[in-house]
Design an enzyme around this catalytic site. Structure first.
Site, mmCIF file in Angstrom:
data_model
loop_
_atom_site.group_PDB
_atom_site.id
_atom_site.type_symbol
_atom_site.label_atom_id
_atom_site.label_comp_id
_atom_site.label_asym_id
_atom_site.label_seq_id
_atom_site.Cartn_x
_atom_site.Cartn_y
_atom_site.Cartn_z
ATOM 1 N N SER A 1 -2.746 -7.914 2.581
ATOM 2 C CA SER A 1 -3.004 -7.834 4.024
ATOM 3 C C SER A 1 -3.349 -9.226 4.559
ATOM 4 O O SER A 1 -2.955 -9.585 5.668
ATOM 5 C CB SER A 1 -4.156 -6.868 4.305
ATOM 6 O OG SER A 1 -3.807 -5.567 3.927
ATOM 7 N N ARG B 1 -2.251 -5.584 -8.634
ATOM 8 C CA ARG B 1 -1.081 -6.441 -8.505
ATOM 9 C C ARG B 1 -1.102 -7.501 -9.597
ATOM 10 O O ARG B 1 -0.664 -7.279 -10.697
ATOM 11 C CB ARG B 1 -1.058 -7.081 -7.107
ATOM 12 C CG ARG B 1 -0.853 -6.067 -5.990
ATOM 13 C CD ARG B 1 -1.240 -6.610 -4.656
ATOM 14 N NE ARG B 1 -2.634 -7.039 -4.672
ATOM 15 C CZ ARG B 1 -3.288 -7.558 -3.634
ATOM 16 N NH1 ARG B 1 -2.650 -7.761 -2.505
ATOM 17 N NH2 ARG B 1 -4.553 -7.883 -3.726
ATOM 18 N N HIS C 1 0.850 -1.204 0.000
ATOM 19 C CA HIS C 1 0.000 0.000 0.000
ATOM 20 C C HIS C 1 0.888 1.257 0.000
ATOM 21 O O HIS C 1 0.613 2.218 -0.723
ATOM 22 C CB HIS C 1 -0.863 0.066 1.273
ATOM 23 C CG HIS C 1 -1.910 -1.001 1.383
ATOM 24 N ND1 HIS C 1 -1.984 -1.857 2.449
ATOM 25 C CD2 HIS C 1 -2.945 -1.328 0.569
ATOM 26 C CE1 HIS C 1 -3.026 -2.674 2.295
ATOM 27 N NE2 HIS C 1 -3.621 -2.374 1.150
#
Ligand code: PNS
Length: 175
Positions: free
Chosen positions: A140, A102, A29
């Site tokens: 995450s 991504r 991030h």
């Protein structure tokens, strides 16, 4: 619609919103945030209070971690939103959204989100940025799993976040 686009172009400061769950913020991030600042003046990093998935960290903790990672950075504002992203964008008068892209696996979800948001609020634009190669498979969720299994999360998150993850998983009552 035309008026909204005009308002965006007329701003002296180029503003954008980077929305997300940030549960927790990762180096991926951060990489996206730094990249976006190459072409915008101020970025509002906005935490969705109620993300689709049940978060590990409470909303307040997710905001606080971001605030401490970016303390002293005038060009980064940490904020939060409830409800629809488009309502938040309207309220802020910001029409540019930043998202990270991504691997191909992100594409379906992101594409759906862009088109839905565009339908809800014509005039908003989303810019996708790709992180550094080493963060392409970082998420995450992966970070949480590594932390849960006592792995070295320091490689993937800022120090403060690594500390919070360790605290969280040291108390089984907490998760
Ligand atoms: O970090 P995430 O979980 O990929 O972020 C997703 C997020 C929070 C940006 C997205 O779920 C969102 O905008 N939620 C707010 C609700 C909303 O506007 N939904 C309609 C978009 S499809």
């Amino acid at each position: 619609m035309v008026q909204q686009e005009y308002r965006y172009i007329k701003r002296k400061e180029r503003l954008a919103v980077y929305p997300g769950s940030f549960d927790p913020v990762t180096n991926g991030h951060i990489d996206i945030i730094e990249r976006s600042l190459k072409f915008i003046d101020k970025l509002i990093v906005s935490v969705a209070r109620h993300p689709a998935k049940k978060p590990l960290f409470a909303f307040k903790e997710r905001v606080e971690m971001l605030q401490s990672v970016f303390s002293g950075r005038q060009e980064i504002v940490v904020d939060f939103f409830d409800g629809l992203l488009v309502d938040y964008l309207k309220k802020k008068g910001v029409y540019l959204v930043i998202r990270g892209l991504r691997a191909v696996s992100d594409f379906d979800y992101e594409f759906q989100m862009v088109l839905t948001n565009r339908k809800l609020l014509p005039g908003i634009e989303t810019v996708f940025l790709t992180p550094k190669e080493e963060y392409l498979y970082l998420s995450s969720s992966a970070v949480k799993e590594i932390a849960k299994l006592n792995g070295p999360v320091e490689k993937f998150v800022p120090e403060i976040v690594a500390k919070k993850l360790k605290e969280k998983f040291s108390d089984p009552q907490d998760y």
